[in-house]
Scaffold this active site. Structure first.
Site, mmCIF file in Angstrom:
data_model
loop_
_atom_site.group_PDB
_atom_site.id
_atom_site.type_symbol
_atom_site.label_atom_id
_atom_site.label_comp_id
_atom_site.label_asym_id
_atom_site.label_seq_id
_atom_site.Cartn_x
_atom_site.Cartn_y
_atom_site.Cartn_z
ATOM 1 N N ASP A 1 3.710 -32.786 -19.722
ATOM 2 C CA ASP A 1 3.659 -34.228 -19.622
ATOM 3 C C ASP A 1 2.106 -34.337 -19.670
ATOM 4 O OD1 ASP A 1 3.956 -37.128 -19.186
ATOM 5 O OD2 ASP A 1 3.247 -36.678 -17.076
ATOM 6 N N ASP B 1 3.428 -36.815 -12.439
ATOM 7 C CA ASP B 1 3.315 -36.210 -13.716
ATOM 8 C C ASP B 1 4.135 -34.827 -13.632
ATOM 9 O OD1 ASP B 1 0.871 -37.872 -14.791
ATOM 10 O OD2 ASP B 1 0.691 -37.462 -12.636
ATOM 11 N N GLU C 1 5.665 -34.433 -24.306
ATOM 12 C CA GLU C 1 5.934 -35.836 -24.394
ATOM 13 C C GLU C 1 5.247 -36.454 -25.639
ATOM 14 O OE1 GLU C 1 6.536 -38.817 -21.255
ATOM 15 O OE2 GLU C 1 4.639 -39.298 -22.019
#
Length: 181
Positions: free
Chosen positions: A16, A150, A77
């Site tokens: 992430d 996160d 991501e």
């Protein structure tokens, strides 16, 4: 009669991306079964540091994780449009670092949008962060919430990729010239 050969578990590093907090999570498993938690953490860098120093710190930690956990693939991501250009630039830069680290080792990289991750983990592409975290905890049988968010997002990315891999492969053209359908 043919014998059933179970698919070996795959190990996925989910990233992430972010300059201040870059979530890292490793899960292992096979599509259709609950995955197993291998590791989770967040790389933190100071907002006041030079961007090059921050990106180098993220690269160093991702390289350490690739060496230590030996993932089969890396899921990052996909950066989406945000109103704050500075935020989206830092996210994109951190994501690019993860992609380069994986490419350097010849590892496949998959990019997943936030809505794809939410849909894979919760069944709802518009789920909120709390719903995603709750499902990550259930799927990985975690007694406590991964913090900060996160960390949960990195695990959700890894789970998403692990479970979506068969569908992704089915849509790709085959090596013998077919169209994958």
């Amino acid at each position: 009669m043919t014998s059933y050969a179970p698919r070996p578990p795959a190990r996925v590093l989910g990233v992430d991306p972010g300059l201040t907090r870059c979530g890292l999570g490793v899960v292992e498993g096979v599509p259709g079964r609950p995955p197993t938690l291998v590791a989770v953490d967040v790389v933190r860098t100071a907002a006041g540091d030079d961007v090059a120093t921050r990106l180098l710190a993220i690269e160093t930690e991702i390289e350490r994780w690739l060496t230590q956990y030996q993932p089969d693939t890396v899921a990052v991501e996909r950066v989406f449009s945000q109103h704050n250009v500075r935020t989206v630039m830092g996210t994109a830069q951190a994501g690019a670092v993860a992609i380069v680290c994986a490419a350097r080792r010849g590892l496949p990289v998959a990019l997943h949008t936030p809505s794809e991750v939410k849909a894979a983990v919760t069944g709802n592409g518009r789920a909120d962060k709390d719903q995603v975290t709750t499902m990550v905890m259930r799927l990985l049988r975690m007694p406590e919430r991964p913090r900060p968010p996160d960390a949960a997002d990195a695990l959700a990315l890894a789970i998403c990729h692990l479970w979506r891999t068969p569908a992704i492969r089915a849509r790709q053209p085959s090596m013998n010239g077919g169209d994958g359908r």
